[in-house]
Design an enzyme around this catalytic site. Structure first.
Site, short mmCIF file in Angstrom:
data_model
loop_
_atom_site.label_atom_id
_atom_site.label_comp_id
_atom_site.label_asym_id
_atom_site.label_seq_id
_atom_site.Cartn_x
_atom_site.Cartn_y
_atom_site.Cartn_z
N VAL A 77 13.53 -19.51 13.66
CA VAL A 77 12.08 -19.39 13.75
C VAL A 77 11.47 -20.77 13.56
O VAL A 77 11.61 -21.39 12.50
CB VAL A 77 11.54 -18.43 12.68
CG1 VAL A 77 10.02 -18.30 12.80
CG2 VAL A 77 12.19 -17.06 12.82
N THR A 78 10.80 -21.26 14.58
CA THR A 78 10.05 -22.51 14.51
C THR A 78 8.70 -22.29 15.18
O THR A 78 8.48 -21.29 15.87
CB THR A 78 10.78 -23.66 15.22
OG1 THR A 78 10.80 -23.40 16.63
CG2 THR A 78 12.20 -23.83 14.70
N SER B 218 8.64 -33.97 10.55
CA SER B 218 7.81 -33.25 9.58
C SER B 218 8.06 -31.76 9.49
O SER B 218 7.57 -31.12 8.55
CB SER B 218 6.32 -33.50 9.87
OG SER B 218 5.96 -32.95 11.13
N LYS C 221 16.25 -29.87 29.37
CA LYS C 221 17.41 -30.06 28.51
C LYS C 221 18.56 -30.72 29.28
O LYS C 221 19.30 -31.54 28.72
CB LYS C 221 17.85 -28.73 27.91
CG LYS C 221 16.86 -28.14 26.90
CD LYS C 221 16.65 -29.07 25.72
CE LYS C 221 15.73 -28.44 24.67
NZ LYS C 221 15.49 -29.35 23.51
N TYR D 11 15.22 -19.81 29.47
CA TYR D 11 15.60 -21.01 28.73
C TYR D 11 16.57 -21.88 29.53
O TYR D 11 16.16 -22.81 30.20
CB TYR D 11 16.18 -20.65 27.36
CG TYR D 11 16.09 -21.82 26.40
CD1 TYR D 11 15.02 -21.92 25.51
CD2 TYR D 11 17.04 -22.83 26.41
CE1 TYR D 11 14.90 -23.01 24.66
CE2 TYR D 11 16.93 -23.93 25.57
CZ TYR D 11 15.86 -24.01 24.69
OH TYR D 11 15.74 -25.10 23.87
#
Length: 398
Positions: free
Chosen positions: A273-274, A49, A243, A234
């Protein structure tokens, strides 16, 4: 009602249905203008979505004509309370797919649950061709284990020692210092449980056991590597452990699928950008700097452009699947160009609150963030009344 953006930290608590629909229309146009040479016939997109999941579904459907089934977990609108952006994005996708004569359906529910897998497999078996593409784009901060009922919460923390760096306070438009204590082993394990490969494996098992996978099915999951300045939080942090588990799962699935001519792949994407990336310390400042530089170089991409370059150019194009020496499909190739990274580091070392407007694309970051929720989309009249209640007719029973 008239809907305005209301931002709290890294979340916008309101959404605009018309803006979300206009965003989807623009992405559909992008995919339609760039047909995929050898598309799959039937695709299942988990986490369909928003962001890369939405872009993937649009790319495969409108660029390749694939039948698509989307799985998402969003809040429906009720009365004067708007739904989430993902709800409106999905409604717009399904409307566009119906107009184009494309087969599509979707399920709204907890993708981590066995119930979701059972209902989706049943719907696929009943209504869809064998699935020859599975996209795993689920991004969630929490997960309830489907067997034990244990609830895990992921963390954005380094491992081993305290991490000190700089980040961007988007509310105050300030470059500030950030200090993060290291994650405990329990927190690392929980992050792996949420963001690692177990659920991807469970989905592939359920699809195979349900007899809905085509023999040559390809499956994809998304990852990020990034520059060294983001590694402590990260790649080398709790997220990085998750990950790494995801990457191991890809190798296991690849070995299993190879017998039928299928495969499993990790696509390494660029920083964008999320809703998820906005919450990661350091990333908003890095992305703001990166956006300015890549826009000046003319090679900036958002999630839609990334997803379509992946499927149209590096997977289902005439050249077949294109991987690096580690077996990754690299979509971060433009971000990681030496000249781009050298300029990012030069700016990073000197940027301040006073130089933010000059050295970074803060306004571009801010606009991209608000557009995730349907705001500041060109061509939308935000002074006009809008009905927040939008239905999704292709939604199967939850």
């Amino acid at each position: 009602m008239i809907i305005r953006p209301r931002v709290r930290g890294f979340v916008c608590v309101t959404t605009h249905p018309t803006g979300c629909a206009r965003n989807v229309e623009a992405q559909v146009a992008h995919a339609r203008a760039r047909p995929i040479a050898n598309p799959p016939r039937s695709a299942l997109v988990l986490g369909s979505s928003t962001s890369y999941g939405l872009g993937s579904r649009i790319s495969l459907a409108f660029g390749g004509g694939a039948a698509t089934f989307g799985v998402f977990f969003d809040r429906a609108p009720k009365g004067r309370r708007p739904g989430t952006a993902g709800w409106y994005n999905t409604a717009a996708f399904e409307t566009a797919a119906a107009r184009a004569g494309l087969k599509s359906a979707c399920y709204n529910g907890d993708a981590f649950s066995h119930e979701a897998r059972e209902r989706v497999v049943a719907a696929l078996k009943r209504d869809f061709p064998p699935v020859d593409c599975v996209v795993n784009s689920i991004a969630a901060p929490r997960r309830t284990h489907p067997d034990t009922g244990e609830r895990f919460t992921s963390v954005l923390k380094p491992i081993g020692e305290t991490y000190r760096s700089r980040t961007l306070n988007t509310d105050r438009r300030e470059v500030t210092d950030v200090e993060l204590a290291p994650a405990s082993q329990e927190e690392v394990d929980a992050t792996v449980a949420v963001m690692g490969g177990e659920d991807w494996r469970l989905w592939m098992d359920a699809l195979a056991d349900g007899g809905v996978l085509a023999p040559n099915c390809r499956t994809f999951a998304y990852s990020y590597i990034g520059p060294e300045l983001t590694w402590p939080i990260y790649r080398d942090g709790a997220i990085g452990r998750a990950k790494a588990d995801l990457h191991r799962t890809a190798r296991e699935l690849n070995a299993r699928l190879a017998a039928g001519g299928g495969s499993a792949h990790i696509a390494v994407m660029k920083a964008v950008v999320t809703q998820a990336s906005a919450a990661i310390p350091v990333v908003p400042l890095y992305v703001s700097i990166l956006y300015r530089i890549m826009k000046e170089h003319g090679d900036h991409e958002g999630p839609m452009e990334q997803a379509h370059r992946l499927y149209g150019g590096k997977v289902y194009g005439d050249g077949g699947i294109q991987t690096d020496g580690d077996g990754f499909i690299r979509l971060d190739d433009l971000e990681m160009k030496p000249e781009t990274q050298a300029e990012v580091m030069r700016v990073w070392d000197s940027i301040s609150t006073e130089s933010l407007a000059r050295d970074a694309d803060f306004e571009g970051y801010r606009t991209a963030f608000l557009q995730l929720f349907g705001f500041e989309v060109p061509g939308v009249d935000y002074d006009a009344e809008v009905d927040p209640v939008v239905d999704i007719p292709t939604l199967i029973d939850a």
